[in-house]
Design a protein around this motif. Sequence first.
Motif, PDB file in Angstrom:
ATOM      1  N   GLU A 135       0.837  -1.206   0.000  1.00 28.90           N
ATOM      2  CA  GLU A 135       0.000   0.000   0.000  1.00 28.90           C
ATOM      3  C   GLU A 135       0.872   1.257   0.000  1.00 28.90           C
ATOM      4  O   GLU A 135       0.762   2.142   0.851  1.00 28.90           O
ATOM      5  CB  GLU A 135      -0.973  -0.005   1.185  1.00 28.90           C
ATOM      6  CG  GLU A 135      -1.953  -1.161   1.153  1.00 28.90           C
ATOM      7  CD  GLU A 135      -3.030  -1.064   2.218  1.00 28.90           C
ATOM      8  OE1 GLU A 135      -3.101  -0.027   2.912  1.00 28.90           O
ATOM      9  OE2 GLU A 135      -3.818  -2.022   2.349  1.00 28.90           O
ATOM     10  N   MET A 136       1.753   1.332  -0.978  1.00 25.64           N
ATOM     11  CA  MET A 136       2.724   2.414  -1.079  1.00 25.64           C
ATOM     12  C   MET A 136       2.022   3.742  -1.324  1.00 25.64           C
ATOM     13  O   MET A 136       1.274   3.887  -2.308  1.00 25.64           O
ATOM     14  CB  MET A 136       3.697   2.127  -2.234  1.00 25.64           C
ATOM     15  CG  MET A 136       4.818   3.132  -2.363  1.00 25.64           C
ATOM     16  SD  MET A 136       5.956   3.055  -0.961  1.00 25.64           S
ATOM     17  CE  MET A 136       6.735   1.452  -1.244  1.00 25.64           C
ATOM     18  N   PRO A 137       2.196   4.733  -0.441  1.00 31.43           N
ATOM     19  CA  PRO A 137       1.576   6.045  -0.681  1.00 31.43           C
ATOM     20  C   PRO A 137       2.013   6.621  -2.024  1.00 31.43           C
ATOM     21  O   PRO A 137       3.204   6.700  -2.319  1.00 31.43           O
ATOM     22  CB  PRO A 137       2.102   6.905   0.481  1.00 31.43           C
ATOM     23  CG  PRO A 137       2.449   5.929   1.550  1.00 31.43           C
ATOM     24  CD  PRO A 137       2.945   4.699   0.828  1.00 31.43           C
ATOM     25  N   ARG A 138       1.054   7.009  -2.820  1.00 29.25           N
ATOM     26  CA  ARG A 138       1.362   7.494  -4.168  1.00 29.25           C
ATOM     27  C   ARG A 138       2.211   8.763  -4.134  1.00 29.25           C
ATOM     28  O   ARG A 138       2.981   9.040  -5.062  1.00 29.25           O
ATOM     29  CB  ARG A 138       0.055   7.752  -4.924  1.00 29.25           C
ATOM     30  CG  ARG A 138       0.269   8.204  -6.348  1.00 29.25           C
ATOM     31  CD  ARG A 138      -1.007   8.164  -7.146  1.00 29.25           C
ATOM     32  NE  ARG A 138      -0.803   8.698  -8.471  1.00 29.25           N
ATOM     33  CZ  ARG A 138      -1.622   8.500  -9.484  1.00 29.25           C
ATOM     34  NH1 ARG A 138      -2.714   7.765  -9.309  1.00 29.25           N
ATOM     35  NH2 ARG A 138      -1.377   9.024 -10.662  1.00 29.25           N
ATOM     36  N   ALA A 139       2.090   9.533  -3.069  1.00 30.18           N
ATOM     37  CA  ALA A 139       2.866  10.777  -2.965  1.00 30.18           C
ATOM     38  C   ALA A 139       4.363  10.527  -3.042  1.00 30.18           C
ATOM     39  O   ALA A 139       5.127  11.426  -3.444  1.00 30.18           O
ATOM     40  CB  ALA A 139       2.533  11.489  -1.658  1.00 30.18           C
ATOM     41  N   LEU A 140       4.825   9.326  -2.679  1.00 28.61           N
ATOM     42  CA  LEU A 140       6.269   9.059  -2.641  1.00 28.61           C
ATOM     43  C   LEU A 140       6.852   8.878  -4.049  1.00 28.61           C
ATOM     44  O   LEU A 140       7.802   9.585  -4.405  1.00 28.61           O
ATOM     45  CB  LEU A 140       6.558   7.862  -1.741  1.00 28.61           C
ATOM     46  CG  LEU A 140       6.065   8.013  -0.290  1.00 28.61           C
ATOM     47  CD1 LEU A 140       6.487   6.797   0.537  1.00 28.61           C
ATOM     48  CD2 LEU A 140       6.588   9.296   0.339  1.00 28.61           C
ATOM     49  N   ARG A 146      13.334  14.914  -3.213  1.00 26.67           N
ATOM     50  CA  ARG A 146      12.481  14.269  -4.208  1.00 26.67           C
ATOM     51  C   ARG A 146      13.153  13.082  -4.881  1.00 26.67           C
ATOM     52  O   ARG A 146      12.538  12.025  -5.031  1.00 26.67           O
ATOM     53  CB  ARG A 146      12.037  15.320  -5.240  1.00 26.67           C
ATOM     54  CG  ARG A 146      10.967  16.245  -4.658  1.00 26.67           C
ATOM     55  CD  ARG A 146      10.866  17.596  -5.346  1.00 26.67           C
ATOM     56  NE  ARG A 146       9.749  18.353  -4.775  1.00 26.67           N
ATOM     57  CZ  ARG A 146       9.794  19.017  -3.609  1.00 26.67           C
ATOM     58  NH1 ARG A 146      10.913  19.022  -2.900  1.00 26.67           N
ATOM     59  NH2 ARG A 146       8.726  19.666  -3.171  1.00 26.67           N
ATOM     60  N   VAL A 147      14.407  13.230  -5.273  1.00 28.04           N
ATOM     61  CA  VAL A 147      15.036  12.145  -6.026  1.00 28.04           C
ATOM     62  C   VAL A 147      15.711  11.105  -5.141  1.00 28.04           C
ATOM     63  O   VAL A 147      16.092  10.036  -5.638  1.00 28.04           O
ATOM     64  CB  VAL A 147      16.059  12.702  -7.052  1.00 28.04           C
ATOM     65  CG1 VAL A 147      15.369  13.597  -8.066  1.00 28.04           C
ATOM     66  CG2 VAL A 147      17.193  13.447  -6.359  1.00 28.04           C
ATOM     67  N   ALA A 148      15.869  11.385  -3.844  1.00 29.47           N
ATOM     68  CA  ALA A 148      16.556  10.428  -2.965  1.00 29.47           C
ATOM     69  C   ALA A 148      15.776  10.141  -1.690  1.00 29.47           C
ATOM     70  O   ALA A 148      15.535   8.978  -1.357  1.00 29.47           O
ATOM     71  CB  ALA A 148      17.951  10.945  -2.624  1.00 29.47           C
ATOM     72  N   SER A 149      15.350  11.161  -0.955  1.00 24.38           N
ATOM     73  CA  SER A 149      14.628  10.899   0.294  1.00 24.38           C
ATOM     74  C   SER A 149      13.292  10.209   0.036  1.00 24.38           C
ATOM     75  O   SER A 149      12.831   9.427   0.875  1.00 24.38           O
ATOM     76  CB  SER A 149      14.390  12.204   1.057  1.00 24.38           C
ATOM     77  OG  SER A 149      15.612  12.746   1.509  1.00 24.38           O
ATOM     78  N   ALA A 150      12.675  10.487  -1.108  1.00 21.61           N
ATOM     79  CA  ALA A 150      11.431   9.786  -1.434  1.00 21.61           C
ATOM     80  C   ALA A 150      11.669   8.285  -1.504  1.00 21.61           C
ATOM     81  O   ALA A 150      10.829   7.480  -1.075  1.00 21.61           O
ATOM     82  CB  ALA A 150      10.868  10.294  -2.763  1.00 21.61           C
ATOM     83  N   VAL A 151      12.838   7.893  -2.022  1.00 18.99           N
ATOM     84  CA  VAL A 151      13.191   6.469  -2.078  1.00 18.99           C
ATOM     85  C   VAL A 151      13.422   5.937  -0.664  1.00 18.99           C
ATOM     86  O   VAL A 151      13.018   4.825  -0.326  1.00 18.99           O
ATOM     87  CB  VAL A 151      14.427   6.252  -2.968  1.00 18.99           C
ATOM     88  CG1 VAL A 151      14.772   4.770  -3.044  1.00 18.99           C
ATOM     89  CG2 VAL A 151      14.196   6.814  -4.370  1.00 18.99           C
ATOM     90  N   VAL A 187      11.892  18.019   3.641  1.00 19.00           N
ATOM     91  CA  VAL A 187      11.402  16.635   3.549  1.00 19.00           C
ATOM     92  C   VAL A 187      10.117  16.418   4.334  1.00 19.00           C
ATOM     93  O   VAL A 187       9.576  15.306   4.342  1.00 19.00           O
ATOM     94  CB  VAL A 187      12.472  15.622   4.032  1.00 19.00           C
ATOM     95  CG1 VAL A 187      13.790  15.827   3.301  1.00 19.00           C
ATOM     96  CG2 VAL A 187      12.677  15.701   5.538  1.00 19.00           C
ATOM     97  N   ALA A 188       9.604  17.467   4.987  1.00 14.86           N
ATOM     98  CA  ALA A 188       8.453  17.302   5.882  1.00 14.86           C
ATOM     99  C   ALA A 188       7.253  16.708   5.154  1.00 14.86           C
ATOM    100  O   ALA A 188       6.503  15.909   5.726  1.00 14.86           O
ATOM    101  CB  ALA A 188       8.092  18.647   6.519  1.00 14.86           C
ATOM    102  N   PHE A 189       7.061  17.049   3.881  1.00 15.69           N
ATOM    103  CA  PHE A 189       5.908  16.531   3.141  1.00 15.69           C
ATOM    104  C   PHE A 189       6.004  15.022   2.943  1.00 15.69           C
ATOM    105  O   PHE A 189       4.984  14.322   2.903  1.00 15.69           O
ATOM    106  CB  PHE A 189       5.747  17.264   1.801  1.00 15.69           C
ATOM    107  CG  PHE A 189       6.735  16.871   0.740  1.00 15.69           C
ATOM    108  CD1 PHE A 189       6.344  16.048  -0.319  1.00 15.69           C
ATOM    109  CD2 PHE A 189       8.041  17.340   0.774  1.00 15.69           C
ATOM    110  CE1 PHE A 189       7.252  15.692  -1.310  1.00 15.69           C
ATOM    111  CE2 PHE A 189       8.950  16.989  -0.210  1.00 15.69           C
ATOM    112  CZ  PHE A 189       8.554  16.163  -1.254  1.00 15.69           C
TER     113      PHE A 189
END
Length: 338
Positions: free
Chosen positions: A91-96, A125-130, A298-300
């Motif tokens: 159930e991966m949040p789509r925002a990520l 966006r390109v790293a912390s999202a991962v 990264v708060a979002f």
Amino acid sequence: MRAGDLEICRAAIRVGSYSFYTASKLLPQSVRDPALVLYAFCRIADDAVDEGHDKVQAVLRLRDRLDQVYAGYPRNDPIDRAFAAVVDQFEMPRALPEALLEGLAWDGLERRYQSLSDVRSYSARVASAVGAMMCVLMGVRREDALARACDLGVAMQLTNIARDVGEDARASRLYLPLDWFSERGLRPEDWLADPKAIPEIRDMVQRLLAEADRLYRRSEAGIQNLPLRVRPGIYTARYVYAAIGHRVRDHRYDSISHRAFTTKAQKLRLVGRAMVSTGLTVVSPQAAQLHAPALDEVAFLVSATARPVRKSLLQRRSDALLGALTQLEMIDRGRNLA
């Protein structure tokens, strides 16, 4: 997930991201397999934008692929099928993944960054999202642990930027903060026309790595609070990426004439260090760092992961992402009309 699809993901990471492949061997299979799929999807997306001839189309195709994944009808491709299975299972949040898409859209727009905070926003966006997606795979959704995982992601990306200054410059890409150039009376375009390891650029690389080191240290409190079985793999990733920065330092911060890398022997030593760190007890200064506020940039991601919304094609994209995609569509439409 089909076994054949997983093997293709594994092969893509073995070739495209050997540092992560090394670290992944220390993860339990229940985390390692979906992590390999996640990194394979992110890797091919990044390569398509970074190395492709048409960055705009690459980003728009990735948008369409994510729509298909979250609709439950992925493209008939082994990596897309495997990623869709991971999205569904966890159930991966789509925002990520859409945060990653936004960062790649910025690459497609050839955006440059005014300040270190702006560079951190890109790195988020390109790293912390991962990193946040990895937390989902590990069953970790506590805000403090997520904040430290995002610290680690930003640190890794700052290391990548520092290592690739020369390579990026030769491709007319620039990720160093523009205000650092202004402070030194340098015009970015003049330097990009003839990129050399002048003292001012070396100083910028050093400053970037100093920020990365600060975040690597802060991330360790989060690693120590992960489930024991996943700590060796995450520590290994932390040490291997940080070691790349140390190699840049060994070259006196010249990442234009040299490209830093770690050898297989060095990686093996860092695996041993990771095993030792796994068994250490959290000391009070680290425990205090665990609860440090998340970086503003990264708060979002922390919020989206800690309080996930059920995946749906109908989830609203952020205004920032919509704006970037709209700009790319206008560029693409304009070229087609020309």
